[in-house]
Design an enzyme around this catalytic site. Structure first.
Site, short mmCIF file in Angstrom:
data_model
loop_
_atom_site.label_atom_id
_atom_site.label_comp_id
_atom_site.label_asym_id
_atom_site.label_seq_id
_atom_site.Cartn_x
_atom_site.Cartn_y
_atom_site.Cartn_z
CE1 TYR A 182 -4.09 1.69 0.57
CE2 TYR A 182 -2.75 3.14 2.20
CZ TYR A 182 -4.07 3.07 1.17
OH TYR A 182 -4.84 3.89 1.47
CG ASN A 184 0.83 3.24 4.62
OD1 ASN A 184 0.63 2.11 4.02
ND2 ASN A 184 0.14 3.25 5.67
CE LYS A 185 1.92 -1.75 5.37
NZ LYS A 185 0.74 -1.18 4.99
CD GLN A 186 8.66 -0.38 5.31
OE1 GLN A 186 7.39 -0.79 4.99
NE2 GLN A 186 9.26 -0.74 6.75
CG MET A 187 8.56 -2.07 -1.50
SD MET A 187 9.27 -3.12 -2.56
CE MET A 187 7.92 -2.98 -3.89
#
Ligand code: PLP
Length: 376
Positions: A182, A184-187
């Site tokens: 998603y 907002n995740k690191q990637m």
């Protein structure tokens, strides 16, 4: 009157490289289950240090498939953390099982192995361990417990891409792990997720289950088993490939931003900051979540931050206290006192790889000011 800006909670790092890779897919005309998925899976497996990776449409889909593979079904219990995103528990509920919540450690905010042990019954089929906020869970202790009781261990690593446990990347140790993409995740891949596994047999099964139960051999309308449409498409995979190319830079930038917050917020007495790394645990920064001291009015702090244009979020509410969980399983306040206390006091503040230094100083100033006005 203090100046006002808008500082977002999160923001993905995308540039021309992802545009180029997506354009290649569009030009190829292979939009689903094309070669880009295979490339993305191979590159991801290598980054994590697992032999196999299966791309799926979301982290939730990945957790659900691992519950299916573990044989979770009606009458079973699946132990997980109350202090996580709802998908950590929902994956078991989808298969008719009962989620059982074991309390967390107040420092790491991850499942307490002792609480997990106390929650194991004859009906326990699996444990879904979570690496919350990118901090690795007590994998060895949980694995030993699960092995001793003959139950499956699933690592919900949706927030922990790049984290290291006992010196090795989360996902490389053995239990199958799920990562999420998603924005907002690191990637990110937009929507999307990945399951890593150390078993070729499981990998083949996962690829079948995500693709409506189709087998490796056989036609498009032949279905060997009950499956799902949990496919990631090639456009998402192309974005993912671009993200993997700069993953090291993303993770490093996130760690730098976190370290800056660490300095800016260190002397505020009403705040506890995320726990530090130690020799066994190296966090991959997903969000920056502070814990307010007992008695601080969190709602008032949020309102004051909002006035200054600083976004914040009540990360994370307890899963067992969500309305549908209370209704369906009868859970009530008091079930997991540590998680409940933490959940009532934690607050995510703006955090992403390219958060500017002066924006961070502004956030810190706004938070300090809000706490001075709203501390007990
Ligand atoms: C701990 C955890 N588990 C599962 C998920 C589910 O991932 P997705 O949103 O891709 O379904 C998330 C994502 O927010 C998460 O943070």
């Amino acid at each position: 009157m203090a100046s006002v800006r808008t500082i977002n909670l999160s923001s993905p790092w995308l540039d021309e490289r992802e545009e180029e890779l997506v354009a290649d897919v569009l030009r190829s005309g292979r939009l689903s289950l094309g070669p880009t998925i295979d490339r993305f899976e191979e590159a991801f497996a290598e980054v994590v240090g697992a032999p196999y990776a299966a791309a799926v449409s979301s982290g939730t889909a990945g957790l659900h498939l691992l519950c299916v593979v573990a044989g979770v079904g009606p009458g079973d219990e699946v132990i997980t953390s109350p202090y996580s995103f709802v998908a950590s528990a929902n994956c078991a509920v989808y298969e008719g099982a009962t989620p059982v919540f074991a309390d967390i450690d107040p420092k790491t905010l991850n499942l307490s192995p002792a609480a997990v042990e106390a929650a194991i019954t004859e009906r326990t089929r699996a444990v879904v361990a979570v690496d919350i906020y990118g901090y690795p869970c007590e994998l060895d202790e949980l694995r030993a417990l699960c092995e001793a009781h003959g139950i499956a261990l699933i690592d919900d690593a949706c927030e922990a891409l790049g984290a290291r446990y006992k010196g090795a990347t989360v996902g490389s140790h053995g239990p199958s792990a799920v990562f999420a993409f998603y924005p907002n995740k690191q990637m990110t891949t937009g929507e999307g997720g990945m399951i890593t596994t150390h078993s070729e047999r499981e990998w083949r099964l996962l690829r079948s289950l995500r693709n409506q139960g189709r087998a490796d051999s056989g036609g498009w309308l032949e279905h060997a088993r009950l499956g799902f449409n949990y496919r990631l498409d090639d456009i998402g995979a192309a974005i993912g490939l671009g993200q993997l190319e700069k993953l090291d830079a993303i993770l490093e930038a996130r760690a730098t931003v976190a370290a800056r917050y660490g300095k800016l917020l260190a002397d505020i007495p009403e705040l506890d900051l995320p726990c530090a790394d130690d020799t066994d645990h190296e966090r991959s920064w997903f969000v920056y979540v502070v814990t307010l001291a007992e008695g601080v009015d969190r709602e008032a702090v949020i309102a004051l931050l909002t006035e200054r244009g600083v976004q914040s979020a009540r990360y994370l509410p307890c899963i067992h206290l969500q309305a549908y969980m209370q209704e369906r399983f009868g859970y009530r306040v008091g079930l997991c006192p540590v998680a409940e206390s933490v959940a009532s006091r934690t607050l995510a503040i703006p955090f992403h790889a390219r958060l500017a230094e002066d924006d961070q100083a502004y956030v810190a100033d706004a938070l300090r000011d809000a706490l001075v006005r709203r501390a007990p």
